[in-house]
Design an enzyme around this catalytic site. Structure first.
Site, mmCIF file in Angstrom:
data_model
loop_
_atom_site.group_PDB
_atom_site.id
_atom_site.type_symbol
_atom_site.label_atom_id
_atom_site.label_comp_id
_atom_site.label_asym_id
_atom_site.label_seq_id
_atom_site.Cartn_x
_atom_site.Cartn_y
_atom_site.Cartn_z
ATOM 1 C CE LYS A 110 -4.307 -2.145 1.897
ATOM 2 N NZ LYS A 110 -4.992 -2.246 3.023
ATOM 3 C CE LYS A 206 -5.413 -8.000 -4.837
ATOM 4 N NZ LYS A 206 -5.707 -7.181 -4.051
ATOM 5 C CE LYS A 209 -10.850 -0.804 -2.182
ATOM 6 N NZ LYS A 209 -11.457 -2.170 -1.974
HETATM 7 P P1 ADP Z 1 -8.927 -3.716 -3.293
HETATM 8 O O1 ADP Z 1 -7.528 -4.368 -3.766
HETATM 9 O O2 ADP Z 1 -9.454 -3.379 -4.743
HETATM 10 O O3 ADP Z 1 -8.371 -2.804 -2.414
HETATM 11 P P2 ADP Z 1 -9.867 -4.882 -1.069
HETATM 12 O O4 ADP Z 1 -8.367 -5.158 -0.426
HETATM 13 O O5 ADP Z 1 -10.396 -3.970 -0.403
HETATM 14 O O6 ADP Z 1 -9.774 -4.794 -2.412
HETATM 15 O O7 ADP Z 1 -10.263 -6.674 -0.873
HETATM 16 C C1 ADP Z 1 -11.545 -6.978 -0.417
HETATM 17 C C2 ADP Z 1 -11.456 -8.630 -0.480
HETATM 18 O O8 ADP Z 1 -11.557 -8.963 -1.838
HETATM 19 C C3 ADP Z 1 -10.373 -9.292 0.018
HETATM 20 O O9 ADP Z 1 -10.624 -10.430 0.796
HETATM 21 C C4 ADP Z 1 -9.321 -9.557 -1.313
HETATM 22 O O10 ADP Z 1 -8.572 -10.709 -0.936
HETATM 23 C C5 ADP Z 1 -10.330 -9.659 -2.173
HETATM 24 N N1 ADP Z 1 -9.830 -9.427 -3.573
HETATM 25 C C6 ADP Z 1 -9.635 -8.180 -3.697
HETATM 26 N N2 ADP Z 1 -8.905 -7.855 -5.011
HETATM 27 C C7 ADP Z 1 -8.976 -9.246 -5.443
HETATM 28 C C8 ADP Z 1 -8.631 -9.985 -6.582
HETATM 29 N N3 ADP Z 1 -7.988 -9.226 -7.827
HETATM 30 N N4 ADP Z 1 -8.524 -11.160 -6.745
HETATM 31 C C9 ADP Z 1 -9.213 -12.072 -5.750
HETATM 32 N N5 ADP Z 1 -9.554 -11.511 -4.536
HETATM 33 C C10 ADP Z 1 -9.406 -10.279 -4.523
#
Ligand code: ADP
Ligand code: TRP
Length: 349
Positions: A110, A206, A209
């Protein structure tokens, strides 16, 4: 068995969140005591606008419901409605080694992506561990990137129990053998769906957002279409066979899919339909534009019903609030039992 998980309300939910997390939540509510929440306290590490924070919290709750989380089966609540979590966060923090937080991948990622390295972001895994441990959780369904956080929760639970529970033996955490006392904090395990560990975004990194490469779950159809049409492809001509993943690894470690269009089709199409797409992909004769249209169709078929349900739920904010209050009451009851034990153990009146 008790299952618990949360999703941060820090942006619009995307299909990576669904396949990596929420899909498992819906399956697990039928076979376990499920607790699902909106991690709106964690979201404060990135959202700095009160109105937006409230809106994103509400949208995340609506998304859970629209995608199939059923408040009759699962306890659905806002993280901030159970204040006990902040108390456990502090108490747990007193046994957390600084060195663990320093090696947290998610923190490092991050910061590398430009999120401000504030104390809250650094201490993020402690609050997450408090979320998990407060409800005596056995299983935490999450995406691959969250496994380390669940392992931390487990390590710190052992540390707390060792420190504060007389007769606790880390080799027998539930106190099944004579002379051993069970821990106050139960040891959780992560559950990761093997088939969809990491959903790629439109650029092959990956889906996240913070990369701006998402396909959203509840966005406007025209924006979804635009995103799908922007999926990165190479210059293979229409008539030629298209490259399939696995042939050669990218030198760029942030790339999780060499061929995101192919991988997303595989994820979203039913198996038999994907077999046809796969055959034509390998044979050549169709352009990438055709496959993108196919992906948009698959998206609308898969998420159409949830998108319609979302639109219905949006129009009844009082009902949403009722569901969340009810969830908060149930969660709080559970939390207060554990916090009594924790306070007694550490010496807080
Ligand atoms: P972002 O990466 O968009 O900020 P979050 O960290 O809020 O998403 O993730 C929320 C949930 O969704 C977590 O359990 C995370 O592991 C899952 N997740 C987020 N992005 C992915 C992805 N590209 N593939 C699989 N799982 C994901
Ligand atoms: N950190 C998780 C994420 O980014 C959200 C979260 C907060 C969570 N607390 C949790 C997930 C407890 C599982 C259990 O997605």
């Amino acid at each position: 068995m008790r299952t618990l998980s949360g999703v941060q309300s820090s942006g619009k939910l995307h299909i990576g969140n669904y396949y990596g997390a929420i899909r498992q939540f819906v399956q697990l509510q039928d076979v376990s005591e499920a607790y699902y929440f909106i991690a709106n306290l964690h979201a404060l590490t990135t959202v700095r606008d009160a109105k937006l924070a409230l809106e994103l919290t509400r949208e995340a709750a609506l998304a859970y419901l629209a995608l199939g989380v059923d408040p009759k089966k699962a306890v659905l609540f806002r993280q901030s409605d159970v204040r006990e979590v902040l108390e456990l966060n502090w108490i747990l923090g007193t046994v957390v080694p600084h060195s663990h937080l320093e090696r947290a991948h998610s923190y490092k990622d991050k910061v590398a992506r430009g999120i401000s390295p504030d104390f809250g972001l650094f201490a993020y895994p402690v609050l997450m561990a408090a979320d998990i441990l407060l409800y005596g959780t056995d299983t935490v369904p999450v995406g691959k990137d969250q496994i380390q956080h669940v392992e931390f929760a487990r390590d710190w639970a052992v540390k707390f129990n060792t420190e504060y529970v007389k007769g606790y033996d880390p080799a027998d955490p539930e106190g099944k053998e004579r002379g051993h006392t069970p821990g106050i904090l139960k040891l959780p395990s992560a559950l990761v769906q093997a088939s969809t560990q990491t959903v790629p975004g439109v650029d092959g990194r990956k889906m996240s957002k913070s990369y701006g490469n998402t396909i959203d779950l509840f966005g406007e159809e025209k924006d979804i279409k635009k995103r799908i049409m922007s999926i990165k492809t190479d210059s293979t001509p229409v008539e030629a066979p298209k490259p399939v993943p696995g042939a050669e690894r990218s030198a760029d470690a942030s790339i999780v899919s060499e061929v995101p269009l192919y991988d997303l089709l595989k994820l979203m199409l039913p198996e038999s339909e994907f077999a046809e797409v796969d055959a034509s992909w390998r044979a050549g004769g169709k352009g990438y534009g055709d496959y993108k249209k196919k992906l948009l169709e698959a998206y609308l078929t898969t998420f159409g019903p949830a998108r319609r349900r979302y639109a219905e739920l949006v129009s009844d904010p009082a009902e949403l609030e009722r569901i969340l209050q009810d969830g908060a009451n149930r969660a709080r009851q559970e939390a207060s039992v554990l916090m009594d034990k924790v306070r007694r153990a550490v010496g807080i009146p």
